[in-house]
Motif scaffolding. Structure first.
Motif, PDB file in Angstrom:
ATOM      1  N   UNK A  30     -19.957  29.642  27.724  1.00  0.00           N
ATOM      2  CA  UNK A  30     -21.425  28.972  27.502  1.00  0.00           C
ATOM      3  C   UNK A  30     -21.502  27.722  28.282  1.00  0.00           C
ATOM      4  N   UNK A  31     -22.926  27.613  28.825  1.00  0.00           N
ATOM      5  CA  UNK A  31     -23.100  26.237  29.421  1.00  0.00           C
ATOM      6  C   UNK A  31     -24.071  25.455  28.365  1.00  0.00           C
ATOM      7  N   UNK A  32     -23.902  24.251  28.017  1.00  0.00           N
ATOM      8  CA  UNK A  32     -24.371  23.389  27.080  1.00  0.00           C
ATOM      9  C   UNK A  32     -24.683  22.252  27.652  1.00  0.00           C
ATOM     10  N   UNK A  33     -25.948  21.820  28.050  1.00  0.00           N
ATOM     11  CA  UNK A  33     -26.307  20.605  28.854  1.00  0.00           C
ATOM     12  C   UNK A  33     -26.689  19.390  27.970  1.00  0.00           C
ATOM     13  N   UNK A  34     -26.734  19.774  26.730  1.00  0.00           N
ATOM     14  CA  UNK A  34     -27.177  18.755  25.996  1.00  0.00           C
ATOM     15  C   UNK A  34     -26.382  17.638  25.765  1.00  0.00           C
ATOM     16  N   UNK A  35     -26.735  16.236  25.383  1.00  0.00           N
ATOM     17  CA  UNK A  35     -25.922  15.122  25.188  1.00  0.00           C
ATOM     18  C   UNK A  35     -26.038  14.720  23.998  1.00  0.00           C
ATOM     19  N   UNK A  36     -24.735  14.555  23.451  1.00  0.00           N
ATOM     20  CA  UNK A  36     -24.754  14.066  21.823  1.00  0.00           C
ATOM     21  C   UNK A  36     -25.717  12.945  21.583  1.00  0.00           C
ATOM     22  N   UNK A  37     -26.066  11.905  22.419  1.00  0.00           N
ATOM     23  CA  UNK A  37     -26.987  11.051  22.241  1.00  0.00           C
ATOM     24  C   UNK A  37     -28.635  11.457  21.956  1.00  0.00           C
ATOM     25  N   UNK A  38     -28.502  12.575  22.886  1.00  0.00           N
ATOM     26  CA  UNK A  38     -29.966  13.293  22.866  1.00  0.00           C
ATOM     27  C   UNK A  38     -30.266  13.700  21.409  1.00  0.00           C
ATOM     28  N   UNK A  39     -29.130  14.501  21.168  1.00  0.00           N
ATOM     29  CA  UNK A  39     -29.149  15.478  20.038  1.00  0.00           C
ATOM     30  C   UNK A  39     -29.510  14.478  18.534  1.00  0.00           C
ATOM     31  N   UNK A  40     -28.605  13.385  18.575  1.00  0.00           N
ATOM     32  CA  UNK A  40     -28.775  12.506  17.452  1.00  0.00           C
ATOM     33  C   UNK A  40     -30.042  12.105  17.423  1.00  0.00           C
ATOM     34  N   UNK A  41     -30.625  11.485  18.739  1.00  0.00           N
ATOM     35  CA  UNK A  41     -32.140  11.136  18.636  1.00  0.00           C
ATOM     36  C   UNK A  41     -33.146  12.150  18.253  1.00  0.00           C
ATOM     37  N   UNK A  42     -33.187  13.239  19.086  1.00  0.00           N
ATOM     38  CA  UNK A  42     -34.191  14.437  18.569  1.00  0.00           C
ATOM     39  C   UNK A  42     -34.124  14.823  17.246  1.00  0.00           C
ATOM     40  N   UNK A  43     -33.086  15.053  16.565  1.00  0.00           N
ATOM     41  CA  UNK A  43     -32.769  15.463  15.174  1.00  0.00           C
ATOM     42  C   UNK A  43     -33.364  14.432  14.391  1.00  0.00           C
ATOM     43  N   UNK A  44     -33.148  13.067  14.511  1.00  0.00           N
ATOM     44  CA  UNK A  44     -33.507  12.120  13.738  1.00  0.00           C
ATOM     45  C   UNK A  44     -34.994  11.999  13.717  1.00  0.00           C
ATOM     46  N   UNK A  45     -35.481  12.023  15.019  1.00  0.00           N
ATOM     47  CA  UNK A  45     -36.981  12.059  15.039  1.00  0.00           C
ATOM     48  C   UNK A  45     -37.925  13.035  14.201  1.00  0.00           C
ATOM     49  N   UNK A  46     -37.218  14.257  14.473  1.00  0.00           N
ATOM     50  CA  UNK A  46     -37.881  15.305  13.877  1.00  0.00           C
ATOM     51  C   UNK A  46     -37.470  15.814  12.301  1.00  0.00           C
ATOM     52  N   UNK A  47     -36.414  15.137  11.866  1.00  0.00           N
ATOM     53  CA  UNK A  47     -36.124  15.284  10.394  1.00  0.00           C
ATOM     54  C   UNK A  47     -35.092  16.386  10.308  1.00  0.00           C
ATOM     55  N   UNK A  48     -34.453  16.922  11.140  1.00  0.00           N
ATOM     56  CA  UNK A  48     -33.268  17.732  11.068  1.00  0.00           C
ATOM     57  C   UNK A  48     -32.053  17.312  10.704  1.00  0.00           C
TER      58      UNK A  48
END
Length: 594
Positions: free
Chosen positions: A98-116
């Motif tokens: 699989x191709x996964x382009x996400x960056x871990x720092x992005x993932x941390x930021x996005x989930x924290x902002x949205x409440x996941x």
């Protein structure tokens, strides 16, 4: 996991109540929730996927099952992060790593902002045998505090396409066993914080639950997997967990639910709630809802009114308690009048604070967020009504189960890839529906005080901290503004959706492509990504995305991340700098700063 055009629907539900009321207050933390781009119906490239028959209520679980269900677990408030290839309907079904382009720092930021608080990540046989790919998944899970679900997906038997597939493990048991053995080598140290969903949507077994359970048990045994970390999906589209339980599986269960589980004409809030409660009857405390979804676009209604109904107050014998769990007292309460008389009540103080700061901060409290809506007279479309009915019915069902002491163990929305489709949690056009999902997740993150505990008479701990997340109506404002206008050649008049059966094909966002529009073919361009869509004369449509897209997630400004379990795992804060959209040219990424 396959949406398509409308098809036959499951049988009608009986109107009778489906669940016996038991107990009053939940005595421990529990939770609930979902993966894919959907359209009404369930279609596999022209092959209608069978939906489960109406399920009868099962008997009380056996003692072994009860012991497993009673193991404490803080509910996963989860998000599916699909592979960033193809569309979210088909992308995970292409063979190969699989191709996964996400960056871990992005993932941390996005989930924290949205409440996941958790992620569901897909693997296939090739991905599971690739060490770099598994370490990438490990970094994503670490970004949310090391919590989530890894799920094995079936893939096409033909290269370069998402079909044909078998929907079963027959003939692949030895490869599946080795794949799960390899996964466990990487994630074994996480304990039951990371769960193993052994096979996604086993539709190829049809109603043969016994053969399915036998195959899954052989994988568990041969791969030496801990039973308390294994999840078996329900039959068909993971909708029938009752048959899997009756076939002898005593472990955890994965349930999927989508708006097209009910036929047109029955898609009301009440019927969705009844169907979900029936599907999970006597099993909910063993269930992870690893996918749920509905088309999110087109909602203009004041979705936060639902939050007002759930946060009303009830004044009894000079004591005030919250009535979050609905049906306790839904009418006749004037919170303004009450808070005037009792200004120091914990709920009223929080309410005043939120009201004062509403126009100053983007992280809006749910109890006052109705002010976001400026047009209270919007006439809802059928699509809007269905979206609100599905999410409202899901919320009602989950709160009912939780109130009875049988809340689900995790809830994962489909999906969190910012690709601009109508199931994209982040797209600005879907913001009001995504707000409803935030509220559902917040419900499942709250805890109930024991009924006999009077140490907190106002139940102030019964509130999830709405100020800990950014209201979805405002979240698109956190990223950079586009520096260029959306090109006219990116509109549906000149550019049509790409072929979803090919790995680069993309859908339109509303009437625009937000990726790349190809060189014209017979006078028409096609929306997609990758080499096939980036020949000379192609049009870059990234300026049409709202918010801007950066490696599969929204772009962020320099404002520090709020931090969830992941960001706090280190020194308590993580600073990110996502200033420009990432554009793909020949497979390379450019425009990433930070």
């Amino acid at each position: 996991s396959h949406p398509g055009s409308s098809g036959t629907a499951p049988p009608h539900l009986p109107p009778a109540a489906l669940i016996d009321a038991r107990g009053s207050r939940l005595r421990r933390l529990r939770c609930s929730m979902a993966m894919k781009q959907r359209l009404p119906g369930l279609l596999l490239l022209g092959h209608l996927l069978p939906l489960p028959p109406l399920l009868s209520l099962a008997a009380e679980p056996a003692s072994g099952r009860s012991e497993l269900a009673s193991l404490p677990r803080i509910c996963d408030r989860g998000l599916n992060l699909p592979p960033t290839q193809g569309t979210t309907r088909d992308g995970a079904f292409f063979p190969g790593v699989y191709s996964y382009e996400y960056h871990p720092e992005q993932v941390a930021r996005a989930t924290a902002e949205a409440g996941f608080t958790a992620l569901r990540l897909a693997v296939n046989l090739e991905t599971a045998m690739n060490t770099d790919a598994l370490l990438r998944h490990k970094a994503y899970l670490d970004a949310v505090g090391g919590r989530g679900v890894i799920c094995m997906f079936d893939t096409s038997t033909a290269s370069g396409t998402s079909w044909p597939r078998t929907g079963r493990t027959t003939g692949k048991l030895s490869e599946m066993t080795q794949a799960w053995r390899n996964i466990h080598k990487v994630f074994g140290s996480y304990g039951d914080s990371v769960m193993y969903e052994l096979f996604n949507e086993p539709w190829g077994y049809k109603g043969d639950a016994r053969s399915y359970v036998t195959d899954m048990q052989s994988i568990v045994s041969a791969a030496d997997l801990p039973l308390n970390r294994c999840i078996l999906a329900g039959l068909y589209g993971s909708a029938d967990v009752q048959s899997v339980d009756r076939a002898g599986w005593e472990g955890y269960l994965a349930y999927h639910v989508y708006s097209f589980w009910l036929p047109e004409g029955q898609r009301t809030r009440q019927r969705f709630s009844e169907r979900i409660q029936q599907d999970l009857a006597n099993l909910s405390s063993r269930v992870f809802i690893t996918e749920f979804g509905v088309g999110l676009d087109g909602v203009e209604a004041d979705v936060d009114q639902d939050e007002f109904k759930q946060d009303m107050l009830r004044h009894t014998n000079r004591k005030t308690v919250t009535s979050d769990w609905m049906h306790e007292q839904r009418r006749g309460v004037d919170e303004n009048f009450f808070c005037t008389q009792f200004p120091y009540n914990a709920w009223c103080k929080r309410r005043r604070l939120r009201t004062r700061s509403f126009t100053q901060e983007p992280n809006l409290g749910a109890d006052v967020a109705a002010q976001v809506v400026t047009d209270q007279n919007t006439v809802a479309s059928n699509r809007e009504n269905e979206t609100i009915a599905f999410l409202g019915g899901l919320r009602d069902a989950l709160n009912t189960l939780k109130r009875q002491g049988h809340g689900v163990r995790g809830l994962y929305h489909w999906h969190g890839w910012h690709n601009g489709d109508t199931w994209d949690f982040w797209d600005a056009a879907n913001a009001r529906s995504s707000r409803m999902i935030q509220m559902i997740m917040a419900d499942q993150g709250e805890k109930d005080a024991p009924a006999d505990d009077d140490s907190d008479p106002f139940l102030s701990s019964d509130f999830i901290g709405d100020e800990q997340v950014v209201h979805m109506v405002k979240i698109h404002e956190l990223g950079p503004k586009p520096t260029e206008a959306c090109p006219a050649q990116c509109s549906a008049k000149y550019c049509q959706p790409g072929n979803p059966a090919e790995i680069g094909g993309k859908h339109l966002t509303g009437n625009f492509c937000a990726h790349t529009c190809s060189t014209p073919f017979s006078g028409m361009r096609y929306c997609g990504a990758g080499v096939s869509y980036q020949s000379p004369g192609a049009v870059d449509c990234s300026a049409c995305a709202n918010p801007a897209m950066c490696a599969g997630l929204p772009c962020w400004s320099d404002r520090p991340a709020k931090g969830n379990g992941a960001a706090r795992a280190g020194n308590g804060s993580v600073a990110f700098s996502w200033k420009q959209p990432i554009q793909k040219h020949g497979g390379a990424l450019r425009g990433l700063v930070g």
